[in-house]
Design an enzyme around this catalytic site. Structure first.
Site, PDB file in Angstrom:
ATOM      1  N   CYS A 262     -12.929 -35.783  -6.802  1.00 43.93           N
ATOM      2  CA  CYS A 262     -13.553 -35.072  -7.559  1.00 43.93           C
ATOM      3  C   CYS A 262     -14.443 -35.910  -8.973  1.00 43.93           C
ATOM      4  O   CYS A 262     -15.668 -35.903  -8.654  1.00 43.93           O
ATOM      5  CB  CYS A 262     -12.797 -33.968  -8.281  1.00 43.93           C
ATOM      6  SG  CYS A 262     -12.250 -32.771  -7.207  1.00 43.93           S
TER       7      CYS A 262
HETATM    8  N1  LIG Z   1      -8.568 -31.179  -4.956  1.00 42.01           N
HETATM    9  C1  LIG Z   1      -9.038 -30.909  -6.382  1.00 42.01           C
HETATM   10  O1  LIG Z   1      -8.373 -31.029  -7.091  1.00 42.01           O
HETATM   11  C2  LIG Z   1     -10.161 -29.935  -6.409  1.00 42.01           C
HETATM   12  C3  LIG Z   1     -10.229 -29.400  -7.725  1.00 42.01           C
HETATM   13  C4  LIG Z   1     -11.368 -28.630  -8.043  1.00 42.01           C
HETATM   14  C5  LIG Z   1     -12.453 -28.494  -6.933  1.00 42.01           C
HETATM   15  N2  LIG Z   1     -12.273 -29.247  -5.557  1.00 42.01           N
HETATM   16  C6  LIG Z   1     -13.362 -29.008  -4.650  1.00 42.01           C
HETATM   17  O2  LIG Z   1     -12.786 -27.974  -3.784  1.00 42.01           O
HETATM   18  C7  LIG Z   1     -13.434 -28.272  -2.341  1.00 42.01           C
HETATM   19  C8  LIG Z   1     -12.203 -28.507  -1.406  1.00 42.01           C
HETATM   20  O3  LIG Z   1     -11.325 -29.604  -1.864  1.00 42.01           O
HETATM   21  P1  LIG Z   1     -10.050 -29.747  -1.511  1.00 42.01           P
HETATM   22  O4  LIG Z   1      -9.377 -30.942  -2.368  1.00 42.01           O
HETATM   23  O5  LIG Z   1      -9.304 -28.691  -1.234  1.00 42.01           O
HETATM   24  O6  LIG Z   1     -10.263 -30.440  -0.081  1.00 42.01           O
HETATM   25  P2  LIG Z   1      -9.151 -31.000   1.361  1.00 42.01           P
HETATM   26  O7  LIG Z   1      -9.729 -32.055   1.926  1.00 42.01           O
HETATM   27  O8  LIG Z   1      -7.768 -30.962   0.403  1.00 42.01           O
HETATM   28  O9  LIG Z   1      -9.161 -29.433   1.904  1.00 42.01           O
HETATM   29  C9  LIG Z   1     -10.156 -29.024   2.741  1.00 42.01           C
HETATM   30  C10 LIG Z   1      -9.870 -28.259   4.141  1.00 42.01           C
HETATM   31  O10 LIG Z   1     -10.979 -27.835   4.539  1.00 42.01           O
HETATM   32  C11 LIG Z   1     -10.977 -27.995   5.985  1.00 42.01           C
HETATM   33  N3  LIG Z   1     -12.087 -27.924   6.571  1.00 42.01           N
HETATM   34  C12 LIG Z   1     -13.012 -28.840   6.521  1.00 42.01           C
HETATM   35  N4  LIG Z   1     -14.327 -28.220   7.181  1.00 42.01           N
HETATM   36  C13 LIG Z   1     -14.036 -26.963   7.630  1.00 42.01           C
HETATM   37  C14 LIG Z   1     -14.529 -25.950   8.128  1.00 42.01           C
HETATM   38  N5  LIG Z   1     -15.950 -26.362   8.609  1.00 42.01           N
HETATM   39  N6  LIG Z   1     -13.931 -24.896   8.368  1.00 42.01           N
HETATM   40  C15 LIG Z   1     -12.766 -24.781   8.050  1.00 42.01           C
HETATM   41  N7  LIG Z   1     -12.006 -25.660   7.351  1.00 42.01           N
HETATM   42  C16 LIG Z   1     -12.465 -26.777   7.275  1.00 42.01           C
HETATM   43  C17 LIG Z   1     -10.224 -29.224   6.208  1.00 42.01           C
HETATM   44  O11 LIG Z   1      -9.643 -29.665   7.413  1.00 42.01           O
HETATM   45  C18 LIG Z   1      -9.094 -29.462   5.159  1.00 42.01           C
HETATM   46  O12 LIG Z   1      -7.946 -29.002   5.195  1.00 42.01           O
HETATM   47  C19 LIG Z   1     -14.216 -29.695  -2.664  1.00 42.01           C
HETATM   48  O13 LIG Z   1     -15.476 -29.421  -2.848  1.00 42.01           O
HETATM   49  C20 LIG Z   1     -13.683 -30.242  -3.957  1.00 42.01           C
HETATM   50  O14 LIG Z   1     -14.557 -30.990  -4.527  1.00 42.01           O
HETATM   51  C21 LIG Z   1     -11.120 -29.903  -5.551  1.00 42.01           C
END
Ligand SMILES: NC(=O)c1ccc[n+]([C@@H]2O[C@H](COP(=O)([O-])OP(=O)(O)OC[C@H]3O[C@@H](n4cnc5c(N)ncnc54)[C@H](O)[C@@H]3O)[C@@H](O)[C@H]2O)c1
Length: 420
Positions: A262
């Site tokens: 992030c």
């Molecule tokens: N991790 C953090 O601390 C955090 C905090 C705030 C915001 N975010 C934002 O949230 C979003 C998700 O981040 P995250 O850390 O949860 O990511 P992550 O990689 O941990 O999880 C994402 C999941 O989505 C799945 N995925 C990918 N493409 C897909 C699709 N087309 N259909 C269904 N599933 C799909 C992946 O297999 C994975 O399990 C990002 O935009 C990130 O910037 C993350």
């Protein structure tokens, strides 16, 4: 007919805690992920996310939660929340591939009255200009008339014991006032405080501002640390003193660089969008340059510590302590430990790592040797570098180690300890 309150699309660090929280509040929840191992693991009661223990997954399963890779589950939902990754392409540009894919997968399953929310972090305009056209074209339905489309950025802070989904105020927005109303009604079921923004672009921009604020302030203290090192000022004492000001100063700590997917990534979404609009964010470019210098600075400090002992970095046994990008988690995405390790290896050091949370850590596809036992590892190295101060690291043990220690987190005091 909708027989499920919520389908979470993307069951990662954001999606799984969301599904858990909604389950706790009595919503019927299903999860959708493209990775079969994620869905199967959860259905078998195994969590792959630090903040969600297996016991919580068991609770979710008992509450009816199930995960699948079958997009048809979306047609059963009242609300669909997209929590898919928004990383960077190989060229360092925003990669909305997962957002587009998730929207394309959802579109044929949309029904009148449904709420679709994007939670993934992205640049202003993503909900309206990227997600909306895909959903409308694929469903034949209209936003605001047939279904609701909203944006609500996630603020989850992995490892944070005090603030979780329920007690962190959540920004909510809709493409139309009715869309926003629908999103407020939905999130109001399991989040204490909601903040409604004027529109989706304001909510998208607010999220980028929050993370860019961290990025820029970390760069500022990192540059202060570089200056203090040059002129022999104790930057940690400077930070301690400045942080006692009860107003007008928010403390940030210097360190080996900025990690996670992030804080180092989101500013690039902002600068890329700005560039497309003919606007240059000078502050972001400067912050990026400074934060990018820190891993090299850590290695330079390590090399001069070794030289002070009459040792060359070539062949020196260097132990990296903590390779995760933040304390007490196993996530190594964008971790500064990677450029530090890479540079040490390039200078022919023999590099080992210890991290209680990370069981595999590769540098350019080559697995770095992992030390299982901390005290033996400290005994066997010439120099240890504390990169991540996991709470399981006992500072007294580190201070008493036979090797010299470079502490990039300013936590350990001792005769053989040097602070960044
Ligand atoms: N991790 C953090 O601390 C955090 C905090 C705030 C915001 N975010 C934002 O949230 C979003 C998700 O981040 P995250 O850390 O949860 O990511 P992550 O990689 O941990 O999880 C994402 C999941 O989505 C799945 N995925 C990918 N493409 C897909 C699709 N087309 N259909 C269904 N599933 C799909 C992946 O297999 C994975 O399990 C990002 O935009 C990130 O910037 C993350």
């Amino acid at each position: 007919m909708a027989d499920v309150d919520l389908v979470v699309v993307g069951l990662g660090y954001v999606g799984l805690p969301l599904a858990r929280r909604a389950c706790e509040e009595g919503l019927s929840v299903r999860g959708l992920d493209v990775r079969a191992e994620v869905a199967e693991g959860l259905n078998d009661g195994r969590s792959h996310v630090d903040d969600v223990p297996d016991s919580a997954v068991a609770g979710m399963r008992a509450a009816g939660f199930a995960a699948t890779t079958d997009t048809a589950v979306i047609s059963r939902a009242e609300a669909v929340v997209l929590c898919v990754p928004t990383g960077l392409t190989a060229d360092g540009e925003p990669d909305l591939g997962s957002v587009r894919a998730a929207a394309r997968a959802a579109a044929p399953h949309l029904r009148p009255g449904m709420l679709v929310v994007l939670e993934s972090t992205s640049y202003p305009g993503t909900t309206e200009e990227v997600v909306r056209p895909i959903l409308e074209a694929g469903s034949g339905l209209r936003v605001g008339e047939d279904f609701h489309l909203a944006y609500s950025p996630e603020r989850i802070d992995p490892g944070n014991k005090r603030f979780g989904l329920r007690n962190t105020p959540k920004v909510v927005s809709g493409c139309t006032p009715l869309c926003a109303k629908s999103a407020v009604a939905f999130y109001g079921r399991f989040v204490d405080t909601l903040v409604v923004s004027r529109g989706t672009r304001e909510a998208e921009m607010a999220k980028l501002l929050e993370n860019t604020y961290r990025y820029v302030n970390i760069a500022l203290v990192n540059e202060v640390a570089l200056f203090c090192d040059k002129v022999g000022i104790d930057v940690w004492d400077v930070m301690h003193c400045a942080a006692t000001k009860p107003f007008g100063f928010a403390p940030f700590a210097p360190g080996p660089g900025v990690g996670g997917h992030c804080i180092p990534v989101d500013p690039l979404y902002l600068s890329s969008k700005a560039e497309a609009e003919g606007f240059t964010f000078d502050m972001l470019a400067a912050a990026r340059w400074i934060n990018g210098r820190m891993p090299g600075h850590v290695v330079d400090r390590a090399v001069s510590m070794l030289a002070g002992m009459g040792k060359s970095v070539r062949g020196a046994e260097v132990l990296l302590l903590g390779v995760a990008y933040k304390p007490d988690i196993s996530d190594t995405r964008e971790t500064p430990a990677l450029p530090v390790a890479r540079e040490l290896l390039a200078r022919a050091a023999s590099v080992t790592y210890h991290d209680p949370h990370v069981t595999g850590f590769a540098v350019d596809d080559v697995e770095l040797p992992r030390a299982e036992e901390l005290s033996a590892a400290l005994r066997n190295c010439d120099l240890a570098i504390l990169l991540q101060d996991h709470s399981s690291y006992d500072h007294a043990v580190l201070a008493a180690a036979e090797c010299v220690l470079l502490d990039t987190r300013g936590q350990v005091a001792g005769e053989r300890v040097t602070l960044l």
